[in-house]
Design a protein around this motif. Sequence first.
Motif, PDB file in Angstrom:
ATOM      1  N   MET A 150     -11.008  32.203 -56.457  1.00 24.13           N
ATOM      2  CA  MET A 150     -12.390  31.801 -56.745  1.00 24.13           C
ATOM      3  C   MET A 150     -12.878  30.913 -55.622  1.00 24.13           C
ATOM      4  O   MET A 150     -12.199  29.987 -55.200  1.00 24.13           O
ATOM      5  CB  MET A 150     -12.463  31.093 -58.108  1.00 24.13           C
ATOM      6  N   GLU A 151     -14.113  31.203 -55.189  1.00 20.98           N
ATOM      7  CA  GLU A 151     -14.606  30.705 -53.907  1.00 20.98           C
ATOM      8  C   GLU A 151     -15.244  29.321 -53.927  1.00 20.98           C
ATOM      9  O   GLU A 151     -16.213  29.095 -53.208  1.00 20.98           O
ATOM     10  CB  GLU A 151     -15.602  31.733 -53.368  1.00 20.98           C
ATOM     11  N   HIS A 152     -14.764  28.357 -54.735  1.00 16.12           N
ATOM     12  CA  HIS A 152     -15.357  27.013 -54.686  1.00 16.12           C
ATOM     13  C   HIS A 152     -15.278  26.494 -53.252  1.00 16.12           C
ATOM     14  O   HIS A 152     -14.170  26.377 -52.712  1.00 16.12           O
ATOM     15  CB  HIS A 152     -14.598  26.057 -55.595  1.00 16.12           C
ATOM     16  N   ALA A 177      -9.596  36.670 -47.015  1.00 20.61           N
ATOM     17  CA  ALA A 177     -10.828  37.057 -46.312  1.00 20.61           C
ATOM     18  C   ALA A 177     -11.997  37.131 -47.294  1.00 20.61           C
ATOM     19  O   ALA A 177     -13.105  36.691 -46.996  1.00 20.61           O
ATOM     20  CB  ALA A 177     -10.626  38.409 -45.625  1.00 20.61           C
ATOM     21  N   HIS A 178     -11.738  37.675 -48.475  1.00 16.52           N
ATOM     22  CA  HIS A 178     -12.781  37.805 -49.499  1.00 16.52           C
ATOM     23  C   HIS A 178     -13.338  36.427 -49.876  1.00 16.52           C
ATOM     24  O   HIS A 178     -14.552  36.205 -49.845  1.00 16.52           O
ATOM     25  CB  HIS A 178     -12.181  38.507 -50.727  1.00 16.52           C
ATOM     26  N   GLU A 179     -12.432  35.494 -50.196  1.00 14.32           N
ATOM     27  CA  GLU A 179     -12.903  34.172 -50.628  1.00 14.32           C
ATOM     28  C   GLU A 179     -13.575  33.435 -49.473  1.00 14.32           C
ATOM     29  O   GLU A 179     -14.545  32.701 -49.687  1.00 14.32           O
ATOM     30  CB  GLU A 179     -11.736  33.337 -51.189  1.00 14.32           C
ATOM     31  N   ALA A 235     -15.228  34.878 -46.954  1.00 12.04           N
ATOM     32  CA  ALA A 235     -16.537  35.507 -46.735  1.00 12.04           C
ATOM     33  C   ALA A 235     -17.566  34.975 -47.735  1.00 12.04           C
ATOM     34  O   ALA A 235     -18.756  34.850 -47.426  1.00 12.04           O
ATOM     35  CB  ALA A 235     -16.418  37.026 -46.867  1.00 12.04           C
ATOM     36  N   HIS A 236     -17.092  34.607 -48.927  1.00 18.44           N
ATOM     37  CA  HIS A 236     -18.003  34.042 -49.932  1.00 18.44           C
ATOM     38  C   HIS A 236     -18.648  32.733 -49.475  1.00 18.44           C
ATOM     39  O   HIS A 236     -19.699  32.358 -49.986  1.00 18.44           O
ATOM     40  CB  HIS A 236     -17.233  33.752 -51.218  1.00 18.44           C
ATOM     41  N   LEU A 237     -18.013  32.008 -48.539  1.00 17.39           N
ATOM     42  CA  LEU A 237     -18.612  30.739 -48.092  1.00 17.39           C
ATOM     43  C   LEU A 237     -20.012  31.005 -47.557  1.00 17.39           C
ATOM     44  O   LEU A 237     -20.917  30.190 -47.700  1.00 17.39           O
ATOM     45  CB  LEU A 237     -17.735  30.065 -47.039  1.00 17.39           C
ATOM     46  N   LYS A 268     -22.958  39.449 -54.513  1.00 20.63           N
ATOM     47  CA  LYS A 268     -22.086  38.544 -53.764  1.00 20.63           C
ATOM     48  C   LYS A 268     -20.700  39.164 -53.607  1.00 20.63           C
ATOM     49  O   LYS A 268     -20.038  38.984 -52.598  1.00 20.63           O
ATOM     50  CB  LYS A 268     -22.046  37.154 -54.401  1.00 20.63           C
ATOM     51  N   GLU A 269     -20.251  39.914 -54.601  1.00 21.58           N
ATOM     52  CA  GLU A 269     -18.934  40.538 -54.499  1.00 21.58           C
ATOM     53  C   GLU A 269     -18.922  41.670 -53.468  1.00 21.58           C
ATOM     54  O   GLU A 269     -17.943  41.878 -52.773  1.00 21.58           O
ATOM     55  CB  GLU A 269     -18.463  41.049 -55.858  1.00 21.58           C
ATOM     56  N   VAL A 270     -20.032  42.400 -53.383  1.00 22.69           N
ATOM     57  CA  VAL A 270     -20.046  43.508 -52.428  1.00 22.69           C
ATOM     58  C   VAL A 270     -19.964  42.982 -51.000  1.00 22.69           C
ATOM     59  O   VAL A 270     -19.206  43.492 -50.186  1.00 22.69           O
ATOM     60  CB  VAL A 270     -21.254  44.453 -52.610  1.00 22.69           C
TER      61      VAL A 270
END
Length: 821
Positions: free
Chosen positions: A260-262, A292-294, A296-298, A315-317
């Motif tokens: 989870m991208e906190h 990389a996924h988390e 990229a969420h930043l 946001k997930e895509v």
Amino acid sequence: MKHIKLFLIIALCLTAVSAWSQLLDKGVSKELAEQRKATISDVTYDLTFDIPAEQKSKVTGKAVINFNLNAKVDVILDFQGKINGNVYIGKKKRAVSQKNEHIIVPMKFLKPGNITLTMEFTALDNALNRNSDYMYSLFVPDHARSAFPCFDQPDLRARFYTKLNVPQGWKTMVSDGSNPIPTYLYSFVAGNFQEKSANREGRPIRALYRETDPAKVFQLEKVFDDAVQSLKWMEGYTGIKCPFKEYGLVILPGYQFGGMEHPGAIQLNDRRIFLSNHPTSEEELSRTELIAHETAHLWFGDMVSLKWFEDVWAKEVYANFMASKITRRQYTKVDHALNFMRTYQTRAIAIDRTEGTHPIAMQLENLNHASLLYDNIIYDKAPVMMRMLEETMGAVNLQNGLRTYLRNNYFKNASWEDLINTLDKEAPSVGVRQFSEVWVKQKGMPQIHTSYKNGELIVSQKDPYGRGLCWRQKFDIFLIFNLGSTRTIHVDMQKPTMTFKLKGKPNFIIPNYNGNGYGLFTLDDEYTQQLPLRLITTRNDLNRYVLLNTIYDSYLMGKVNPSYFGELYRMLMKEKNQLIMSTAIDHMFKIAFDMTPSQRNTLELCMMDLLGENKSKEFRKTLIRKLSKNMISPDVIKQIENIWLNHNEAIFDAHDYMNMAYRLAIVKPDQWDKILAAERGMLKTEDLRNEFDFVSRACNPDKGKRDDLFKSLLKAQNRKQEPWALHALALLNSDVFEPDNIDYISASLKSLEDIQKTSNIFMPGNWMKTLLAHHKSVLAKQTIEKFLSSNPKYPDNLKNKILEAAWELRNQKPYEEKLTK
Ligand SMILES: [Zn+2]
């Protein structure tokens, strides 16, 4: 006239009343969110949490909430916990009311302008994930309101200042408050953690974790490398420096998601981070992809956030799409087109073929239903759509569009429509809007049929829902003629039917050869029967993988005979690509599972024999892992038992041996307690023993004990560690326990709405899939049908979870029928 006027007045009053009542509905309604967005801005939370050592004592705190109010309205906050003592507006003590999970501050106490509310409170434990000596908050999508009073909606971004009072010796990590973020991204963690800090190319990284095995802890070096590579790549692609100052990781056992991208305090599942000594390439890739996924969420999610959770897929895509690009750079030896297919395409098709599918974009009336939006459509189909979009408009155009979108919405909220508007300006001739209408707004996927007639190859696309949609896409078809001559046809599917002149009749037609297309690819029967024969001679990994999946789709449609198992066997004797291996092994198990017990027995023995043919470590690990969860053959059980007794193969980790012990205990009920006691004695950490004690109860041969365990799992307080609960549920629903476990189906269906309300986002879907994975009886099928027909008004989103999970059970043809085909 009078009548009409009176009617109008009544109508107006009614609208006013109903609008009002929705504002104060439980949860966060869209109306409430819109009203607050229009009247409230510049929010800051100054929060103090007192976290006691004793798990049973409540977490208390103090909130100082500052914001700007621009209208004369009641201010409605969200809070499910308890207010202690007085609420202050500025320095004045004021009476406020608490109703339906809200705090209502009456407008008579408020003047438009800057407002400060101060209150002390007791938090609910729900989203604080409290364990004996550590806790972590996880608020996505709307659980911040269970822990502190707030405006719990993504478009009221706020700055957070946090003070944590924790027991001595506990370490803490709090999300980065240097920029305004939505409440769902705010997080704090405290407890007995190990800590490691690093500095990579001038970037400080800090990690908290509970793992104590030095070999595993050493893997953090790779994790830090992955993190920095991801940060650098994202900066390059977006042209925007990392928007947050701190980069922190918390690696948690029993964690309910992958990550989870906190910002500043990214949470990660320890099983995905700390791999066994000889990880498979699949596991390594998936770890890099997760980081990389988390990361990229930043940018996509944290810096630019969604306006309302119905856009959560967007946001997930971006995160998954970026993750696949980032990973591509780091694993130069991996076939990334294959990996993309395996990671996204195959999983997306698995749900898109079921009646439980839905459009990528959905609607959401209240945040308390947001959990129903999360599934493989948003995580896996959306990236496939994005790749199609990139191909349609060109990589440079897409990158430029994304850069503009990020710049224009820097630390703001934006929707998918905002991106489409930007992309449309970037490449006006492409028809981005039209593309989005079909791929994003409509459900399902095309059936793409290829046939040969009168010197022509005919490729036709059919909308399974009869809406006449055409999914624009490009893919290759490979033809093999007599004497081995070949031809590749590039199809740019712009209309429902396309034809290509051929010089003669092909012997083989292999559709979607490059894996670029998305849909169910079918052939005339004569050509379908030929496909399995090409498997072993197809040299290129990607082509072989695509073929494998095309045959599997045909098998599921009842068009390929189970004797296809033999072709899989021949292929696996030599297969070196671990990604293909693992898929082919899954397909073998599916075929075996569809057979009678005695046939399955034989097939399991064949699989065990394969270990003598394909001697790679990766093959051994992948196959034995799968066998040890599914075996019924006495000979296979004996061999796995020996592996388990020796407990000395470095390719297996603690969880592999635990899984062997669970299955052995279930298939050898007379020795179950001895097996479990022996396994428990091998476990090295308290965290592992806790997990084992929780899960292993499901192996009890006493039906009464298993029933009690199942009933306990229906209560939220007994499934705090959701992965453990799901694991226990899987074991309780083992094929070996059928028909004892049939009642769990109807009980689960009755409880599904409650499970949805009281769990984390992935739980309703995961519960159903885990529950039904190993049921194949007529009775199980009837239970589902009966529930569906007697609940015609069951909520659509939740019904989709049932339809998706029950697809194989409901559509499965009996094996006798399959065998005779
Ligand atoms: Zn994500």
